[in-house]
Design a protein around this motif. Structure first.
Motif, PDB file in Angstrom:
ATOM      1  N   CYS A  45       0.808  -1.174  -0.037  1.00 39.76           N
ATOM      2  CA  CYS A  45       0.090   0.078  -0.116  1.00 39.76           C
ATOM      3  C   CYS A  45       0.907   1.350  -0.027  1.00 39.76           C
ATOM      4  N   GLU A  46       2.030   1.241   0.702  1.00 42.44           N
ATOM      5  CA  GLU A  46       2.846   2.415   0.679  1.00 42.44           C
ATOM      6  C   GLU A  46       3.554   2.569  -0.702  1.00 42.44           C
ATOM      7  N   ILE A  47       3.894   1.453  -1.104  1.00 46.21           N
ATOM      8  CA  ILE A  47       4.688   1.726  -2.564  1.00 46.21           C
ATOM      9  C   ILE A  47       3.598   2.195  -3.442  1.00 46.21           C
ATOM     10  N   GLN A  48       2.258   1.795  -3.383  1.00 45.18           N
ATOM     11  CA  GLN A  48       1.315   2.339  -4.312  1.00 45.18           C
ATOM     12  C   GLN A  48       1.076   3.677  -4.008  1.00 45.18           C
ATOM     13  N   TRP A  49       1.172   4.334  -3.097  1.00 43.09           N
ATOM     14  CA  TRP A  49       1.075   5.638  -2.646  1.00 43.09           C
ATOM     15  C   TRP A  49       2.164   6.484  -3.101  1.00 43.09           C
ATOM     16  N   LEU A  50       3.281   5.952  -2.996  1.00 44.39           N
ATOM     17  CA  LEU A  50       4.434   6.475  -3.365  1.00 44.39           C
ATOM     18  C   LEU A  50       4.678   6.776  -4.900  1.00 44.39           C
ATOM     19  N   ILE A  51       4.074   5.551  -5.920  1.00 46.59           N
ATOM     20  CA  ILE A  51       3.930   5.642  -7.102  1.00 46.59           C
ATOM     21  C   ILE A  51       2.938   6.865  -7.414  1.00 46.59           C
ATOM     22  N   TYR A  52       1.873   6.816  -6.864  1.00 50.31           N
ATOM     23  CA  TYR A  52       0.975   7.982  -7.251  1.00 50.31           C
ATOM     24  C   TYR A  52       1.636   9.362  -6.825  1.00 50.31           C
ATOM     25  N   LEU A  53       2.421   9.417  -5.698  1.00 51.62           N
ATOM     26  CA  LEU A  53       3.136  10.689  -5.408  1.00 51.62           C
ATOM     27  C   LEU A  53       4.241  11.037  -6.432  1.00 51.62           C
ATOM     28  N   LEU A  54       4.821  10.144  -7.020  1.00 50.78           N
ATOM     29  CA  LEU A  54       6.065  10.269  -7.869  1.00 50.78           C
ATOM     30  C   LEU A  54       5.304  10.901  -9.215  1.00 50.78           C
ATOM     31  N   GLU A  55       4.165  10.253  -9.663  1.00 49.80           N
ATOM     32  CA  GLU A  55       3.471  10.688 -10.961  1.00 49.80           C
ATOM     33  C   GLU A  55       3.001  12.122 -10.988  1.00 49.80           C
ATOM     34  N   THR A  56       2.656  12.491  -9.612  1.00 45.21           N
ATOM     35  CA  THR A  56       2.040  13.866  -9.285  1.00 45.21           C
ATOM     36  C   THR A  56       3.112  14.895  -9.423  1.00 45.21           C
ATOM     37  N   LEU A  57       4.257  14.360  -8.965  1.00 50.35           N
ATOM     38  CA  LEU A  57       5.736  14.957  -9.032  1.00 50.35           C
ATOM     39  C   LEU A  57       6.129  14.957 -10.377  1.00 50.35           C
ATOM     40  N   GLU A  58       5.719  14.282 -11.235  1.00 50.88           N
ATOM     41  CA  GLU A  58       6.103  14.208 -12.767  1.00 50.88           C
ATOM     42  C   GLU A  58       7.798  13.688 -12.617  1.00 50.88           C
ATOM     43  N   VAL A  59       7.634  12.576 -11.660  1.00 48.86           N
ATOM     44  CA  VAL A  59       8.957  11.903 -11.543  1.00 48.86           C
ATOM     45  C   VAL A  59       8.707  10.276 -12.135  1.00 48.86           C
ATOM     46  N   LYS A  60       9.586   9.968 -13.149  1.00 43.57           N
ATOM     47  CA  LYS A  60       9.699   8.940 -13.962  1.00 43.57           C
ATOM     48  C   LYS A  60      10.520   7.809 -13.353  1.00 43.57           C
ATOM     49  N   MET A  61       9.870   6.915 -12.630  1.00 44.38           N
ATOM     50  CA  MET A  61      10.564   5.754 -12.231  1.00 44.38           C
ATOM     51  C   MET A  61      11.330   4.955 -13.181  1.00 44.38           C
ATOM     52  N   GLU A  62      12.431   4.447 -12.600  1.00 45.81           N
ATOM     53  CA  GLU A  62      13.118   3.461 -13.347  1.00 45.81           C
ATOM     54  C   GLU A  62      12.850   2.133 -13.264  1.00 45.81           C
ATOM     55  N   GLY A  63      11.918   1.454 -14.060  1.00 48.70           N
ATOM     56  CA  GLY A  63      11.431   0.290 -14.121  1.00 48.70           C
ATOM     57  C   GLY A  63      10.423   0.107 -13.062  1.00 48.70           C
ATOM     58  N   LEU A  64       9.895  -1.073 -12.642  1.00 46.95           N
ATOM     59  CA  LEU A  64       9.151  -1.432 -11.765  1.00 46.95           C
ATOM     60  C   LEU A  64       9.412  -1.325 -10.660  1.00 46.95           C
ATOM     61  N   ALA A  65       8.495  -0.924  -9.589  1.00 47.06           N
ATOM     62  CA  ALA A  65       8.711  -1.042  -8.127  1.00 47.06           C
ATOM     63  C   ALA A  65       9.029  -2.594  -7.453  1.00 47.06           C
ATOM     64  N   VAL A  66       9.873  -2.775  -6.542  1.00 49.20           N
ATOM     65  CA  VAL A  66      10.318  -4.245  -5.986  1.00 49.20           C
ATOM     66  C   VAL A  66      10.004  -4.107  -4.636  1.00 49.20           C
ATOM     67  N   LEU A  67       9.392  -5.220  -4.176  1.00 52.31           N
ATOM     68  CA  LEU A  67       9.137  -5.260  -2.764  1.00 52.31           C
ATOM     69  C   LEU A  67       9.969  -6.735  -2.307  1.00 52.31           C
ATOM     70  N   TYR A  68      10.730  -6.457  -1.294  1.00 51.14           N
ATOM     71  CA  TYR A  68      11.680  -7.429  -0.784  1.00 51.14           C
ATOM     72  C   TYR A  68      10.862  -7.865   0.935  1.00 51.14           C
ATOM     73  N   SER A  69      10.930  -9.458   0.958  1.00 52.78           N
ATOM     74  CA  SER A  69      10.555 -10.130   2.017  1.00 52.78           C
ATOM     75  C   SER A  69      11.730 -11.205   2.214  1.00 52.78           C
ATOM     76  N   ASP A  70      11.921 -11.491   3.347  1.00 51.39           N
ATOM     77  CA  ASP A  70      12.953 -12.571   3.888  1.00 51.39           C
ATOM     78  C   ASP A  70      11.855 -13.816   4.111  1.00 51.39           C
ATOM     79  N   SER A  71      10.589 -13.881   3.904  1.00 52.02           N
ATOM     80  CA  SER A  71       9.602 -14.934   4.433  1.00 52.02           C
ATOM     81  C   SER A  71       9.248 -15.536   3.216  1.00 52.02           C
ATOM     82  N   LYS A  72       9.997 -16.874   2.918  1.00 54.87           N
ATOM     83  CA  LYS A  72       9.507 -17.623   1.696  1.00 54.87           C
ATOM     84  C   LYS A  72       7.978 -18.277   1.780  1.00 54.87           C
ATOM     85  N   SER A  73       7.359 -18.309   3.030  1.00 52.56           N
ATOM     86  CA  SER A  73       6.050 -18.773   3.226  1.00 52.56           C
ATOM     87  C   SER A  73       5.279 -17.437   2.792  1.00 52.56           C
ATOM     88  N   ALA A  74       5.683 -16.346   2.999  1.00 51.21           N
ATOM     89  CA  ALA A  74       4.645 -15.409   2.857  1.00 51.21           C
ATOM     90  C   ALA A  74       4.674 -14.763   1.036  1.00 51.21           C
TER      91      ALA A  74
END
Length: 317
Positions: free
Chosen positions: A261-290
């Motif tokens: 949810c935080e990543i989605q909000w940041l993406i919206y904010l970056l778009e509003t500020l006309e900041v073009k991201m480099e590639g897709l956003a990536v989320l890391y977790s150390d839980s294989k089961s999750a």
């Protein structure tokens, strides 16, 4: 505030200027969008204004226009704003709250205290029953509120403040002692803050984790995440989960959902500020089961009890 004020101006070489309105205005029309080839971001807080843009001429035009309307005071390059100290070099932009920290230490009588290297004792487990209840809780509440403001530039005390914020209603001597330890930790490095490097990329990355059943009183887990835009830390949070998780996998999965949810909000904010991201956003977790739960579109017996809103991460994937 920290995102556009730090990362993009640092990475793109933007100018940062500060203005002060001589007569604070309570009413007026704010036109957020305009036209033209230049992009200018304005941060307005009561009578304080920050301008950020790569176009110096455009900044000057806006200053002239505001001065003709409100009688502003041009404070030049951004250096101090709402307790935040801003320093810029060729390597990037550093933001800290050194003066705020020293004032707090002086106010609480900890300016000459013995510093410590960690904000909390690692084995410490605070609960509502530890220690003797304080006769007056207003002092504790004020201290936690002031320390909470320091988390704007001090992610290293975020978890400790989250822990102590749970006892604002009925704090004890143990809770106050733990808060005093944070003051001694701040004394160790009052000028510590965050840094936005000038050579940072614009790739968004997030890291999520959880502490399963960490709360002794409720057995709820604690979620933690941090977000980076390139090499710059731009968002972080430590928060107790709203419901009890029946497994560590569930706690980790909920942490991933909140981070998504935080990543989605940041993406919206970056778009509003006309900041073009480099590639897709990536989320890391150390839980294989999750991660397996997030990647599996089938609801089965082990996961169907998890709240529906947690499964939004599957949609984002």
């Amino acid at each position: 505030m920290g995102l556009w004020k730090g990362v993009r101006p640092a990475a793109k070489g933007w100018q940062l200027h500060q203005l002060d309105v001589n007569n604070a205005f309570l009413h007026g029309d704010l036109h957020e969008e305009g036209s033209g080839n230049s992009f200018v971001a304005l941060l307005v807080y009561v009578d304080d204004v920050i301008l950020a843009s790569s176009d110096r001429d455009q900044i000057q035009q806006i200053k002239d226009h505001l001065h003709s309307t409100f009688q502003i005071k041009d404070l030049g390059n951004l250096r101090f704003f709402l307790g935040l100290e801003v320093a810029r070099t060729q390597k990037g932009i550093a933001v800290n709250q050194r003066k705020y920290a020293l004032d707090l230490l002086k106010e609480t009588g900890f300016l000459s205290s013995k510093p410590v290297r960690t904000p909390m004792i690692q084995t410490s487990k605070l609960s509502q029953d530890t220690g003797t209840p304080l006769e007056e809780n207003s002092q504790y509440r004020r201290l936690i509120g002031k320390l909470l403001y320091m988390t704007i530039t001090r992610p290293d005390i975020c978890f400790a403040i989250q822990q102590l914020s749970q006892f604002l209603d009925k704090p004890t001597t143990d809770h106050l002692q733990a808060a005093h330890r944070i003051l001694r930790y701040v004394k160790n490095s009052p000028s510590k803050g965050i840094f936005f490097p000038a050579n940072s990329s614009l790739k968004l990355r997030g890291f999520a984790d959880s502490d399963w059943a960490a709360c002794i009183d409720t057995r709820r887990s604690v979620t933690g995440f941090c977000m980076f835009l390139g090499e710059a830390l731009i968002s972080w949070k430590s928060k107790k989960q709203g419901t009890i998780s029946r497994s560590s996998s569930e706690a980790e999965y909920k942490a991933m959902a909140l981070a998504a949810c935080e990543i989605q909000w940041l993406i919206y904010l970056l778009e509003t500020l006309e900041v073009k991201m480099e590639g897709l956003a990536v989320l890391y977790s150390d839980s294989k089961s999750a991660i397996a739960i997030a990647e599996n579109p089938v609801f089965h017996e082990r996961t169907k009890h998890i709240e529906i809103d947690c499964h939004l991460i599957r949609e984002k994937l």
